[in-house]
Design a protein around this motif. Structure first.
Motif, PDB file in Angstrom:
ATOM      1  N   HIS A 241       0.825  -1.132  -0.049  1.00 16.31           N
ATOM      2  CA  HIS A 241      -0.013  -0.066  -0.085  1.00 16.31           C
ATOM      3  C   HIS A 241       1.026   1.156   0.110  1.00 16.31           C
ATOM      4  N   ARG A 242       2.031   1.177   0.726  1.00 12.91           N
ATOM      5  CA  ARG A 242       2.902   2.304   0.714  1.00 12.91           C
ATOM      6  C   ARG A 242       3.510   2.583  -0.517  1.00 12.91           C
ATOM      7  N   THR A 243       3.848   1.370  -1.053  1.00 12.82           N
ATOM      8  CA  THR A 243       4.469   1.618  -2.650  1.00 12.82           C
ATOM      9  C   THR A 243       3.447   2.104  -3.588  1.00 12.82           C
ATOM     10  N   TYR A 244       2.298   1.759  -3.325  1.00 12.99           N
ATOM     11  CA  TYR A 244       1.169   2.227  -4.467  1.00 12.99           C
ATOM     12  C   TYR A 244       1.129   3.574  -4.184  1.00 12.99           C
TER      13      TYR A 244
ATOM     14  N   ARG B 271       3.100   5.818  -3.122  1.00 14.18           N
ATOM     15  CA  ARG B 271       4.487   6.544  -3.743  1.00 14.18           C
ATOM     16  C   ARG B 271       4.245   6.605  -5.226  1.00 14.18           C
ATOM     17  N   VAL B 272       3.913   5.655  -5.972  1.00 12.04           N
ATOM     18  CA  VAL B 272       4.010   5.487  -7.293  1.00 12.04           C
ATOM     19  C   VAL B 272       2.876   6.523  -7.850  1.00 12.04           C
ATOM     20  N   THR B 273       1.739   6.642  -7.376  1.00  9.39           N
ATOM     21  CA  THR B 273       0.496   7.193  -7.611  1.00  9.39           C
ATOM     22  C   THR B 273       0.631   8.963  -7.038  1.00  9.39           C
TER      23      THR B 273
END
Length: 121
Positions: free
Chosen positions: A27-30, A32-34
């Protein structure tokens, strides 16, 4: 077969706890990507982590079995107060008696005090 249940409960709790951690990282990566602002984890990940922790704790407590009472008095009940109060690590042989009292004279026996006195002289 009843012995196996706590092991399975503990294993399920640990696997679910790792899954909750992986979901939080994903979720944290998502976020950051968005390029969205990270405020907090979704509630389902938090609830899964908490329930997984409780499940793992329940399993490990049943795997460990019955706990024994910790009683300090079992070892001490047969000892006298003099034995319990005796602490040889606090004995001091090279004290400041000669510096504090003008009338102090060290004992005249061949003990470790004489060797300490020779070293200090």
């Amino acid at each position: 077969m009843a012995v196996m249940w706590p092991n399975l409960i503990f294993l399920a709790g640990i696997i679910s706890l790792f899954h909750a951690g992986y979901s939080a990282a994903q979720h944290r990566t998502y976020m950051r990507v968005t390029e969205q602002e990270f405020i907090s984890l979704p509630s389902d990940i938090g609830v899964q982590g908490l329930l997984s922790l409780l499940l793992a704790m329940y399993g490990i407590l049943h795997i460990a079995g019955d706990f024994k009472e910790i009683r300090a008095n079992v070892q001490l009940q047969h000892k006298s107060w003099e034995t319990v109060g005796n602490r040889p690590t606090f004995y001091t042989f090279a004290h400041r008696g000669r510096a504090l009292s003008p009338n102090y004279s060290p004992p005249k026996s061949k003990t470790s005090l004489d060797s300490v006195e020779n070293i200090q002289s």
